[in-house]
Design a protein around this motif. Sequence first.
Motif, short mmCIF file in Angstrom:
data_model
loop_
_atom_site.label_atom_id
_atom_site.label_comp_id
_atom_site.label_asym_id
_atom_site.label_seq_id
_atom_site.Cartn_x
_atom_site.Cartn_y
_atom_site.Cartn_z
N LEU A 3 41.31 46.92 37.45
CA LEU A 3 41.50 48.37 37.48
C LEU A 3 40.52 49.02 38.46
O LEU A 3 40.88 49.94 39.21
CB LEU A 3 41.30 48.96 36.08
CG LEU A 3 42.40 48.66 35.06
CD1 LEU A 3 42.05 49.30 33.71
CD2 LEU A 3 43.75 49.20 35.54
N VAL A 4 39.27 48.57 38.46
CA VAL A 4 38.26 49.13 39.37
C VAL A 4 38.64 48.86 40.81
O VAL A 4 38.53 49.75 41.68
CB VAL A 4 36.87 48.56 39.04
CG1 VAL A 4 35.84 49.03 40.07
CG2 VAL A 4 36.44 48.96 37.64
N GLU A 5 39.08 47.64 41.11
CA GLU A 5 39.44 47.29 42.48
C GLU A 5 40.64 48.10 42.96
O GLU A 5 40.68 48.54 44.12
CB GLU A 5 39.72 45.79 42.58
CG GLU A 5 38.50 44.92 42.38
CD GLU A 5 37.37 45.27 43.36
OE1 GLU A 5 37.68 45.51 44.54
OE2 GLU A 5 36.21 45.32 42.92
N ARG A 6 41.62 48.29 42.10
CA ARG A 6 42.78 49.10 42.48
C ARG A 6 42.36 50.55 42.74
O ARG A 6 42.83 51.20 43.68
CB ARG A 6 43.84 49.05 41.38
CG ARG A 6 44.54 47.71 41.28
CD ARG A 6 45.53 47.68 40.14
NE ARG A 6 46.59 48.69 40.32
CZ ARG A 6 47.55 48.92 39.42
NH1 ARG A 6 47.56 48.24 38.28
NH2 ARG A 6 48.47 49.82 39.66
N TYR A 7 41.43 51.02 41.92
CA TYR A 7 40.92 52.38 42.11
C TYR A 7 40.20 52.50 43.44
O TYR A 7 40.41 53.45 44.20
CB TYR A 7 39.99 52.72 40.94
CG TYR A 7 39.33 54.08 41.05
CD1 TYR A 7 39.98 55.23 40.59
CD2 TYR A 7 38.06 54.22 41.60
CE1 TYR A 7 39.37 56.48 40.69
CE2 TYR A 7 37.45 55.46 41.70
CZ TYR A 7 38.12 56.59 41.25
OH TYR A 7 37.52 57.81 41.36
N LEU A 8 39.34 51.54 43.75
CA LEU A 8 38.58 51.58 44.99
C LEU A 8 39.49 51.46 46.21
O LEU A 8 39.22 52.07 47.25
CB LEU A 8 37.53 50.46 44.99
CG LEU A 8 36.39 50.62 43.97
CD1 LEU A 8 35.52 49.38 43.95
CD2 LEU A 8 35.56 51.85 44.29
N LYS A 9 40.56 50.68 46.10
CA LYS A 9 41.51 50.59 47.22
C LYS A 9 42.18 51.93 47.47
O LYS A 9 42.41 52.32 48.62
CB LYS A 9 42.55 49.51 46.92
CG LYS A 9 42.05 48.09 47.04
CD LYS A 9 43.17 47.09 46.77
CE LYS A 9 42.67 45.66 46.89
NZ LYS A 9 43.76 44.68 46.60
N ALA A 10 42.51 52.65 46.40
CA ALA A 10 43.14 53.97 46.56
C ALA A 10 42.18 54.95 47.22
O ALA A 10 42.58 55.76 48.06
CB ALA A 10 43.58 54.50 45.20
N VAL A 11 40.90 54.87 46.85
CA VAL A 11 39.91 55.74 47.49
C VAL A 11 39.73 55.35 48.95
O VAL A 11 39.69 56.22 49.85
CB VAL A 11 38.56 55.66 46.75
CG1 VAL A 11 37.49 56.47 47.49
CG2 VAL A 11 38.69 56.16 45.33
N ALA A 12 39.63 54.05 49.21
CA ALA A 12 39.39 53.57 50.58
C ALA A 12 40.50 54.00 51.53
O ALA A 12 40.24 54.28 52.71
CB ALA A 12 39.26 52.05 50.57
N ALA A 13 41.73 54.06 51.03
CA ALA A 13 42.86 54.44 51.89
C ALA A 13 42.72 55.86 52.41
O ALA A 13 43.34 56.22 53.43
CB ALA A 13 44.17 54.28 51.12
N GLN A 14 41.93 56.70 51.76
CA GLN A 14 41.77 58.11 52.17
C GLN A 14 40.54 58.31 53.04
O GLN A 14 40.29 59.44 53.49
CB GLN A 14 41.65 59.01 50.93
CG GLN A 14 42.62 58.70 49.81
CD GLN A 14 44.07 58.74 50.26
OE1 GLN A 14 44.44 59.61 51.06
NE2 GLN A 14 44.88 57.83 49.75
N LEU A 15 39.77 57.27 53.29
CA LEU A 15 38.50 57.41 54.01
C LEU A 15 38.64 56.97 55.46
O LEU A 15 39.46 56.12 55.79
CB LEU A 15 37.42 56.56 53.33
CG LEU A 15 37.06 56.95 51.89
CD1 LEU A 15 36.15 55.90 51.27
CD2 LEU A 15 36.39 58.32 51.87
N PRO A 16 37.82 57.54 56.36
CA PRO A 16 37.82 57.07 57.76
C PRO A 16 37.32 55.64 57.84
O PRO A 16 36.43 55.23 57.10
CB PRO A 16 36.87 58.06 58.46
CG PRO A 16 36.15 58.79 57.39
CD PRO A 16 36.92 58.66 56.13
N LYS A 17 37.88 54.86 58.76
CA LYS A 17 37.55 53.43 58.86
C LYS A 17 36.09 53.20 59.16
O LYS A 17 35.50 52.21 58.71
CB LYS A 17 38.42 52.78 59.93
CG LYS A 17 39.89 52.69 59.56
CD LYS A 17 40.68 51.98 60.65
CE LYS A 17 42.15 51.85 60.26
NZ LYS A 17 42.93 51.15 61.32
#
Length: 366
Positions: A3-17
């Motif tokens: 659950l944490v990893e899925r959450y972090l992936k969703a956040v990462a998708a909105q951040l600049p590379k």
Amino acid sequence: MELVERYLKAVAAQLPKATRDDIVAELRDEIMGRIEALEARLGRAPDDDEVEALLREVGHPLTVAARYRSGPQALIGPELYPWWMFAVKTALAVMVCVTLIGLAARVLSGDLYMGEAIGQSFAALFSGAVSVIGVITLIGFILERQEKKPDFIAKWRVKDLGLFELGGDIDAETWSQRLAGAAESGRVKTGSAVKKSAEMSPVARAVSSAIAWAVLLLWWTGLLPMASIRPEELASVVDGVDYGRMLAQIVEAAYWPVTLFALAKVLFDLTRAASGGNVRLTAFGDMAFGAAAAWGLLWLWFWSPLSPVIWVGTVTEFAERVQALFHRTAGDAGGLAAILMIIVVWAFAAEVFRIVRAAGRLVAGR
């Protein structure tokens, strides 16, 4: 944890590379610290529902990612919002005026009954209001994201504020109170007093002019569906003359010249607002736009489809047609033609006077 990893992936998708990995690592440490504290309180490993509740406390991925992004976090921020509201009120006031003109034209031409015309005007005004608010919001969105705001926002003067006082009075309650107060006191302002109270600086005039011309430009080009007074809907015959057909021909011939004129006027007004209302720049623009408008009126007089109806060759003939207009009886022809003749001549004289005044300001610099 999944659950944490899925959450972090969703956040990462909105951040600049460029900063994504560092932010995700920081956020992972924060979440895992919270989970360890929760596990210590429970005395056991938390289940999925408890972990999901904890992640909801951290915040939605879109909200969390926004905390790490630079730039505005609002469509239109608090500094620009009052300007956005003022622009909306001014544009809607112009739209109402244009709609009323369209309503009167359609009723007087016999194209529609009063009730039907009012209904269509309200519908057109609503759809037009949605469009113009959208355009103003887009402009505000762009300005909000500029590093430097326009000078007329930061470098205002007290002389500019007369326009905004008028803008704040556009409501029925204020006007009813003023009318009631005037009736009770028996005092009515003279024309000069009204003019003085409504004075505004060149910058304020430029801003209001730009808004008004932008609304008219959107309407003229069909991007703002309001005040339906298109030529094909006014194909009426008055005094044996098909003015609807003439109007359609005039609009077809003048479409691009009028479009370019209005666009140039908007750009010029914005330029003189940004320059602080430079007197010589304003005077030069008044001369140029006055000359263009005068040329358009000459075209109406000599070469347009309306010319055979309004043209007269001498001052004597002009005076005779004006006199005949005031002594016209029922059944006489030419009444509307004479009115249009007077309007064109008066408008041309006004433009010439405007050019002369602007030339004087250009020379004097004030």
